[in-house]
Design a protein around this motif. Sequence first.
Motif: not given
Length: 242
Positions: A125-151
């Motif tokens: 599940d974690l690998k399925a979402v991007p690490y950063r927002y495509p239009d702003d690579p200086t910000v974490h992709y929020e769903e990645w943060v959620v899945r990272h915590r779950i992982f």
Amino acid sequence: MGPLQFQLSGGPGDGPRSLTSALHERLRADILATRLLPGQKLHIAGLAKQFSVSLAAVREALSRLVADGLVQASDQRGFRVSPVSLADLADVTQTRIDIEGLALRRSIERGDDAWLASVKSAWTDLKAVPYRYPDDPTVHYEEWVVRHRIFHRALVNACGSPWLLGFRDVLHEQSERYRRLSIRREVGGKPRDVEAEHKAIVAAVIKRDADAAVRALSKHFGITKEFVELAASRIAEVSRAT
């Protein structure tokens, strides 16, 4: 929309406790995402007006955040978001390595096939979402943060100790604030392959090699610490601003 530009709302059956819980969760999320900056003052009357809740509800929500280690309280200065520093980062990182490493080791020793399947599922599940927002690579992709915590929670869920998991969760939250402050340093600077770091942990867990898994986990946390240290000027800037 600014970080506090909304009102808490609920149905006619919602009482003071549910409003307090909603306020606690909103403030907690804003602190972890550094929308409320380290050291920032939290004015009880201002928050009560902003969220249309009682002063007592705000005090209770802030008291819960004090217990979480995300807010500090003093008789003279009131409430403020807990500050950050490189010394605190070093302490949080080493303690997290100690606590989470122990929990991971116990999980590998005690975890059954269902636990191992949950780790693999969380990793997929974690690998399925991007690490950063495509239009702003200086910000974490929020769903990645959620899945990272779950992982990371899945890795240690089989340790068998609610106390150990509780301490681990507090340290994870403290680490999240530093991650948010440091992500800008990952862009255009020293490259980091977070997916490869996670892959190394999972590979060792699948083999039930506790020593290798703890080494990979420790290295993963250590790399995060290195990137935060590279972003030390950003932490100093935040401290001066507050």
